[in-house]
Design an enzyme around this catalytic site. Sequence first.
Site, PDB file in Angstrom:
ATOM      1  N   HIS A 307       2.071  -1.033  -2.014  1.00 36.66           N
ATOM      2  CA  HIS A 307       3.576  -1.221  -1.152  1.00 36.66           C
ATOM      3  C   HIS A 307       4.345  -2.019  -2.648  1.00 36.66           C
ATOM      4  CE1 HIS A 307       6.962  -1.435   1.175  1.00 36.66           C
ATOM      5  NE2 HIS A 307       6.834  -0.452   1.706  1.00 36.66           N
ATOM      6  N   ASP A 365       1.749   5.299   5.898  1.00 38.53           N
ATOM      7  CA  ASP A 365       1.723   6.706   6.112  1.00 38.53           C
ATOM      8  C   ASP A 365      -0.245   6.718   5.251  1.00 38.53           C
ATOM      9  OD1 ASP A 365       3.888   6.355   3.687  1.00 38.53           O
ATOM     10  OD2 ASP A 365       3.804   7.522   5.831  1.00 38.53           O
TER      11      ASP A 365
END
Length: 429
Positions: A307, A365
């Site tokens: 991320h 996710d």
Amino acid sequence: MCADKTATLSLNGQTYDLPILSPTMGPDVVDIRKLYDEADIFTYDPGFTSTAACKSAITYIDGDKGQLLYRGYPIDQLAKESSHLEVCFLLLYGELPTADQLEDFRNRVTRHTMVHEQMHYFFRGFRRDSHPMATMVGVVGAMSAFYHDSLDINDPWQREVAAIRMIAKLPTIAAMAYKYSVGQPFVYPKNSLSYAGNFLNMCFAVPAEDYVVNPILEKALDRIMMLHADHEQNASTSTVRLAGSSGANPFACIAAGIACLWGPAHGGANQACLEMLREIGTVDRIPEYIARAKDKNSGFRLMGFGHRVYKNFDPRATVMKESADEVLELLGSHNNPTLQVAKELERIALSDDYFISKKLYPNVDFYSGIILEAMGFPTAMFTPIFAISRTVGWISQWKEMITDAGKIGRPRQLYIGPTQRDYVDVKDR
Ligand code: SDX
């Protein structure tokens, strides 16, 4: 936001004092708005790794602590105690609603869930095997061709109506995209159902028999929606803000956000992650994929990992992992092979120096697809569900930008092309 400190830039024998703006939380920012005018120089930050593109009071992320706050409230508390519609109210208006306010908000959203009947015809123009995100980009953009009474961005009431319409209608449009792709008739919204229950019904009910919403799935889906509702200035939110800065109508801006979210580096990662976990198939094949992810030349990345902001656990992934365990246990598929591969992949990756050194952790996710698959959704519906959830975040950030009455977003560049040269006639080339 005060400027009681300055940074000094020394350039070509000149010094420039740049104000330092201090936030309520997070790092200070150097205000460079006057830099080009005063020093005739740009800053360079492709990917915006060090750039604050706006000021906002909506969502705060601390990537090192793995902290995510919606209007100051921690995501794990909201995921446990709240509901998606209550989070929508919080993000839109800044405070948790009273019971009466929430009931009124719920009623307003519920009564906007149907779409104009003529919009049904749009779907006929798409191939049945279209990706639902392609359909959603088209149909949401086309809302500006129908809802003319909520296009004027300078009218607070029209902004409010557009916000309610999009929160209410995105689930209906996504469900229609799904029904169209499986050749089943559209199912109309039912005002007696909850926000998440209504979406499940619109997706899975058929005229041939009654559909009963499973409360386990309803609660899990509502939690997934809360976890995806907003996330500071991510790529799709920045897209919505940039589109909105030109004065484009709200439906067009949200359609732009949906298009951006679709990318596998962003919201499309939930679909790509589940497909990756299925391709791995068994835990004995995990080392092969870890090796590929570490090989720069492979072009392969572990989807659902890493991320831009979180250099610690994504707090949403932590909640999602707990929810995956709970939902699959309740559904009696606790031995779900994909979940076992995901857990083992996480365990191995988090003990590998490559991922540790680059601070790569599972993101939102990584586990969401496992839950959505267990609910019966095809992988192509994972990103549309992310889009439904993020609509409130996009709209809240869009409203904040509009009321800030900022400038049109217009970045500059580091030009590396040819210097000026004269045209050469084709006979002389
Ligand atoms: C979302 O921004 C948001 O808030 C987004 C989001 C939201 O709620 O809106 O949180 C939702 O988009 C989550 C992210 C979903 N995407 C994926 O899961 C796709 C896989 N992840 C990556 O592509 C990547 O981690 C990003 C895109 C998420 C972040 O990319 P960055 O911040 O630009 O980092 P990078 O690409 O520069 O990577 C840093 C290093 C690189 O190695 P070096 O060049 O330093 O040698 O880490 C490596 C990368 O090669 N790396 C990975 C990796 N992610 C980064 N290596 C293997 N597998 C990965 N998943």
